[in-house]
Design an enzyme around this catalytic site. Structure first.
Site, PDB file in Angstrom:
ATOM      1  N   GLY A 186       0.822  -1.214   0.000  1.00 56.98           N
ATOM      2  CA  GLY A 186       0.000   0.000   0.000  1.00 56.98           C
ATOM      3  C   GLY A 186       0.850   1.256   0.000  1.00 56.98           C
ATOM      4  CG  ASP A 187       3.370   1.873   3.228  1.00 63.74           C
ATOM      5  OD1 ASP A 187       2.258   2.353   3.536  1.00 63.74           O
ATOM      6  OD2 ASP A 187       4.033   1.141   3.983  1.00 63.74           O
TER       7      ASP A 187
HETATM    8  O1  RIB Z   1       2.821  -0.611   5.660  1.00 71.26           O
HETATM    9  C1  RIB Z   1       3.881  -1.387   6.130  1.00 71.26           C
HETATM   10  C2  RIB Z   1       4.420  -0.806   7.399  1.00 71.26           C
HETATM   11  O2  RIB Z   1       3.437  -0.886   8.401  1.00 71.26           O
HETATM   12  C3  RIB Z   1       5.615  -1.530   7.966  1.00 71.26           C
HETATM   13  O3  RIB Z   1       6.821  -1.080   7.433  1.00 71.26           O
HETATM   14  C4  RIB Z   1       5.468  -1.321   9.455  1.00 71.26           C
HETATM   15  O4  RIB Z   1       6.423  -0.458   9.981  1.00 71.26           O
HETATM   16  C5  RIB Z   1       4.052  -0.764   9.656  1.00 71.26           C
HETATM   17  O5  RIB Z   1       4.093   0.555   9.932  1.00 71.26           O
END
Ligand code: RIB
Length: 305
Positions: free
Chosen positions: A252-253
């Site tokens: 997602g990030d």
């Molecule tokens: O979205 C993934 C992240 O969620 C991980 O890197 C962990 O740190 C949590 O924050």
């Protein structure tokens, strides 16, 4: 290219690979354990830097080894870290992640210094927000700070993107009002709306609930199914980029980062969604959070245009 500011979390991820998730009351053996730079905010900033964006991050880490490592990793991909405060005698945020053989994960976070992102810190770094064009946030810093930054960003006419993870039910309408894009996955949309998400119609209905609360566009990521964009006058499905996932951490990030990058380059939202999907589909074929983020060249080679 427009300037992007990520306001959010930084975590040191402690990752255990295991054949399957332990059941309640069960003890199992893990295959290995690794420390990887993570945190939803830092992952987004890192991905933006690695993909070639102009990005500054605002947040907080401890004056400890994890904080130093996170700052070092961000600097290595040209993220401007002048908005990150290093706090004495406090512990950097941590995430305890279990990844199973299917690449699925479960995560427990300990906020640490992410919980110490205050209005005073935001006011001190307000010029960074005012100098940015696109402001991205997630829910791993205190929610009153997310709203405070959103209000500032909306007042200043910025594009605001919120990745509402980890999702929280029952947030008031004023919290959502004025946000340009939210990017929940289907589970997060179910939590935000307190509705069941079984069918496409449910997803569209849920997204419309968020639009009625004042969000302008809702992008629901659906993993192997692609994603859905809903705004006041449209509903569009985008097909997936099929891969074999080994670790979905930071999927997602990396989507959010690539989406914002494309917007910062003046690309239309549809192209931005496709880039988000391409980048996240590569990230899930690699292990870890920031360790999984590809360069733009790698993405273009894998998904030849
Ligand atoms: O979205 C993934 C992240 O969620 C991980 O890197 C962990 O740190 C949590 O924050």
């Amino acid at each position: 290219m427009q300037k992007i500011v990520v306001v959010g979390s930084l975590n040191m991820d402690i990752v255990i690979e295991t054949p399957h998730m332990p059941k309640r009351g069960e003890t199992i053996s893990g295959k290995n354990i690794n420390r990887v730079s993570g945190g939803k905010g830092a992952n987004q900033a890192y991905a933006l830097g690695k993909l070639g964006g102009d990005v500054t991050m605002i947040g907080a880490v401890g004056k400890d080894a994890a904080g130093d490592a996170l700052l070092h990793n961000l600097r290595s991909v040209n993220v401007d870290v002048s908005g990150i405060r290093q706090i004495e005698n406090e512990t950097t945020g941590q995430a305890f992640i279990t990844v199973d053989d299917d690449g699925d994960n479960s995560i427990i976070i300990i906020a640490g210094t992410n919980g110490l992102v205050t209005k005073e810190l935001i006011d001190e770094k307000a010029d960074i927000i005012k100098g940015g064009d696109i402001i991205i946030m997630q829910f791993e810093i205190p929610l009153d700070i997310v709203e405070y930054v959103k209000e500032m960003a909306v007042r200043e006419g910025k594009t605001v993107i919120v990745d509402p993870a980890p999702a929280i039910p029952g947030l008031p309408e004023h919290f959502w009002n004025g946000i340009d894009y939210i990017k929940p996955n289907e589970t997060e949309l179910a939590i935000l709306t307190e509705m069941n998400m079984k069918t496409r119609e449910d997803l569209i209905k849920g997204a419309r609930v968020m639009i009625d609360k004042g969000v302008k566009n809702v992008i629901v990521t659906l993993g192997k199914e692609g994603c859905l964009l809903v705004s006041r006058n449209k509903e569009e499905f985008y097909g997936p980029y099929q891969v074999k996932a080994v670790d979905t951490t930071a999927a997602g990030d990396s989507f959010t980062a690539a989406f914002a990058l494309a917007l910062s380059q003046g690309k239309p939202y549809g192209e931005a969604i496709m880039l988000g999907q391409k980048v996240s589909s590569v990230a899930v074929t690699r292990k870890g959070a920031q360790t999984s983020i590809p360069t733009m060249q790698e993405v273009q080679t894998i998904w030849k245009e």
